[in-house]
Design a protein around this motif. Structure first.
Motif, PDB file in Angstrom:
ATOM      1  N   ARG A 507       9.115  52.841  -1.752  1.00 51.51           N
ATOM      2  CA  ARG A 507       7.796  52.211  -1.685  1.00 51.51           C
ATOM      3  C   ARG A 507       7.128  52.522  -0.341  1.00 51.51           C
ATOM      4  N   CYS A 519       1.034  48.143  -1.659  1.00 46.78           N
ATOM      5  CA  CYS A 519       2.318  48.812  -1.853  1.00 46.78           C
ATOM      6  C   CYS A 519       2.150  49.891  -2.911  1.00 46.78           C
ATOM      7  N   TRP A 531       1.655  46.692  -5.959  1.00 46.74           N
ATOM      8  CA  TRP A 531       1.046  45.376  -5.751  1.00 46.74           C
ATOM      9  C   TRP A 531       0.058  45.455  -4.579  1.00 46.74           C
ATOM     10  N   THR A 533      -1.764  42.469  -1.907  1.00 46.04           N
ATOM     11  CA  THR A 533      -1.827  41.059  -1.534  1.00 46.04           C
ATOM     12  C   THR A 533      -2.850  40.862  -0.432  1.00 46.04           C
ATOM     13  N   ASP A 566       7.466  39.317   0.778  1.00 46.02           N
ATOM     14  CA  ASP A 566       8.479  39.863  -0.116  1.00 46.02           C
ATOM     15  C   ASP A 566       8.071  41.291  -0.452  1.00 46.02           C
ATOM     16  N   LEU A 568       9.007  43.351  -2.679  1.00 46.94           N
ATOM     17  CA  LEU A 568       8.985  43.712  -4.101  1.00 46.94           C
ATOM     18  C   LEU A 568       7.780  43.143  -4.825  1.00 46.94           C
ATOM     19  N   THR A 569       7.302  41.988  -4.356  1.00 50.50           N
ATOM     20  CA  THR A 569       6.209  41.306  -5.064  1.00 50.50           C
ATOM     21  C   THR A 569       4.931  41.169  -4.241  1.00 50.50           C
ATOM     22  N   GLY A 570       5.045  41.284  -2.915  1.00 54.84           N
ATOM     23  CA  GLY A 570       3.889  41.054  -2.059  1.00 54.84           C
ATOM     24  C   GLY A 570       3.645  39.591  -1.752  1.00 54.84           C
ATOM     25  N   LYS A 571       4.529  38.709  -2.187  1.00 56.27           N
ATOM     26  CA  LYS A 571       4.365  37.281  -1.905  1.00 56.27           C
ATOM     27  C   LYS A 571       4.492  37.027  -0.406  1.00 56.27           C
TER      28      LYS A 571
END
Length: 609
Positions: A507, A519, A531, A533, A566, A568-571
């Protein structure tokens, strides 16, 4: 109509009354190109033709960039003035600088001034930002200088302040500057940067914006400022043409104003939202820091604008040793074994003993270094302002090879792969060299013609034979590592110079200019967004990259914050604000323990409970 005519007659009478001080005010001359040189030369001839001026002030951006010879050429044009002049640098001399900001000081002999002329004191200073793209910033040493100059001025003495930027939110530490200026009788702040005439208000201090000398929809021009006993009057002078009627006038005060507008404090409330994040320690080094830290289990190494390299205990932030170079240290130190490799604008790369702080070796270049080294297999790879890329044996301090095929100075840290050394320069090109010989394998330039679009700041990231870069053209580009051919380009996300890669190389992350982190899939042969964010950090053009460590993605902002996500998720996991100044590249040792430096001289170890 009669009232307007009477007012003009009254103002004109004041201007040409006996006891006055009158000066020409030029700004944003931008003389790196032929048109800027022509327009400044014409303005100088116009000023020399007048007999009613006492001196000249120039409020920054004399050049487009500090490339070799550009600042000297601007001074040569100004030296043809028949009058004394006072000039400060602007953001162009300090952002695009092969010398680390030293060339202006060398050529002019000063980069700030405090001059009393008749009964008025003129104080001028610059606001960077030194090398790093972002908002303006007054360096700690210049803040201290300003504090001393203002404190020494009598309380009733009239002061005119000259800057390049306004003293507002476009300068990261504007609050500190306003607090200093408001302790004395500052009448007005004269500045450029915006290329047009206007009036502003900076916390209760009048602001006056001045036009550029450049010819756009007219023949070019400048302003003439007249100070009478009780008034300040500004008129625009068209180069070779008319002196226009006053476009601004204001009364001068005899005493310091007492009804200043309140200054909104910096907002640190984000720290209350994420109380699990806190600095274990914070050390103030009282010098501008333009690079990130190098970190080991026991040491934190930081380079300073005053020329020092400082080692701190990682455990508590206490200083262990200090090594002095003869120029600003503007990049990020790197550690290989027991050797700290650091470059200085004194034109040298140093090998310093990690534990003792003593010099092990020194490699002399032909021009300053404003860059950082990358290391691999016992070698350090670094580009200089002399347009050369060097491979240095770290244990011996000897140069294995030198490539001199680069056409302009190098600011970025190279990416070093198994086969290549890849780095951009301020000549529009990205270069790929054979890692073992320094042979040029290929070079690439984007379609935008101007040098300011060069891929010269971001450290490229590489995955599985693909090189990823982001440049001021606001496009992410994927290139074939072997050939330099374009695989894909996307302008979808308005990226700029901040790019990073995941630990598993699958990534690519980029902080965008518009309040977000994106990402991208590093394994795809076309642009695939995984993603995006929005981070709540606003407009950001800083260059510090996102970096992933132990499953957490960290990225700094120009407003003094570090964010964690995060990957993987952009959280968003947390945010923490350390300063109002730009945060440099961060160094996470683990997912809950990182070291951070800020441009205002702070070094902090941040932990997550």
């Amino acid at each position: 109509m009669k009232r307007i005519l009477l007012l003009l007659i009254l103002i004109t009478t004041c201007i040409f009354a006996g006891d006055t001080l009158r000066f020409a005010w030029m700004s944003d001359t931008h003389t790196s190109g032929e048109s800027g040189q022509r327009d400044l030369a014409r303005a100088v001839r116009d000023i020399n033709s007048r007999a009613d001026l006492d001196f000249v002030i120039i409020s920054g951006d004399l050049t487009d960039y500090d490339f070799p010879g550009h600042i000297a050429r601007a001074k040569e044009l100004l030296d043809s003035l028949n009058l004394n002049y006072l000039a400060i640098p602007g953001n162009h001399e300090y952002k695009w600088t092969y010398s680390g900001g030293e060339e202006y000081l060398r050529v002019f002999g000063y980069d700030r001034f405090n001059k009393k002329i008749d009964d008025v004191r003129f104080i001028g200073f610059h606001q960077g930002p030194l090398l790093r793209m972002g908002d303006g910033f007054v360096a700690p040493k210049d803040v201290q200088w300003l504090r001393e100059q203002i404190k020494a001025a009598p309380e009733d003495e009239k002061i005119i302040v000259i800057t390049h930027y306004p003293i507002d939110k476009s300068v990261r530490n504007y609050r500190d500057i306003l607090k200093i200026l408001r302790t004395r009788n500052v009448q007005a702040i004269l500045h450029g940067h915006h290329h047009h005439n206007a009036v502003a208000n900076y916390g209760g201090i009048p602001g006056i914006l001045g036009r550029s000398t450049l010819a756009r929809n007219d023949a070019g021009g400048y302003n003439i400022v007249t100070l009478t006993e009780d008034s300040l009057i500004v008129q625009e002078k068209v180069t070779g043409g008319e002196l226009k009627a006053p476009w601004h006038s204001m009364a001068l005060r005899d005493e310091r104003k007492s009804d200043y507008e309140p200054i909104e404090p910096a907002d640190y409330s984000v720290n209350e939202k994420y109380p699990q994040v806190e600095p274990l320690w914070m050390t103030e080094l009282h010098s501008l820091i333009a690079g990130g830290p190098a970190v080991t289990y026991s040491r934190v190494i930081v380079g300073l604008n005053n020329g020092d390299v400082v080692a701190l205990k990682r455990r508590n932030g206490k200083e262990l040793w200090r090594f002095h170079t003869n120029g600003p240290v503007l990049g990020t130190p790197v550690i290989e074994g027991s050797v700290v490799i650091v470059a200085s604008a004194d034109s040298c790369v140093y090998g310093i003993h990690l534990r003792k702080g003593k010099s092990l070796w020194k490699v002399k270049g032909d021009m300053p270094f404003v860059s950082s080294a990358a290391v691999r297999d016992g070698n350090a790879y670094i580009g200089g302002s002399d347009g050369k890329i060097r491979c240095i044996n770290i244990s011996e301090g000897t140069v294995n090879w030198t490539c001199d095929r680069v056409e302009q100075y190098i600011e970025a840290t190279p990416a070093v792969t198994r086969e290549h050394v890849i780095v951009g320069a301020w000549d529009r090109h990205l270069y790929a060299l054979d890692r073992f010989t320094g042979r040029l394998d290929w070079k690439w330039a984007g379609p935008m013609a101007g040098v300011l679009y060069s891929p010269a700041v971001c450290q490229p990231v590489v995955s599985n034979g693909v090189v990823f870069i982001v440049a001021p053209d606001r496009v992410m580009t994927a290139l074939d590592e072997k050939t330099g051919e374009v695989i894909w380009r996307t302008a979808e996300h308005m990226v700029r110079e901040s790019i990073g890669i995941s630990e598993d190389k699958t990534r690519v992350y980029a902080r965008t200019m518009q309040d977000s982190v994106v990402c991208m899939d590093a394994t795809a042969r076309e642009p695939v967004t995984l993603w995006k964010t929005f981070g709540g950090f606003g407009y950001d053009i800083g260059m510090a990259p996102p970096v992933e460590k132990d499953g957490v993605l960290f990225y700094p902002t120009q407003r003094g914050e570090v964010h964690a996500m995060d990957p993987l998720t952009g959280k968003i996991l947390w945010k923490h604000r350390l300063s109002t100044a730009l945060v440099n590249p961060v160094f996470p040792r683990t997912d809950d323990d990182l070291v951070v430096t800020t441009m205002d001289g702070k070094v902090a170890r941040v932990i997550v409970k």
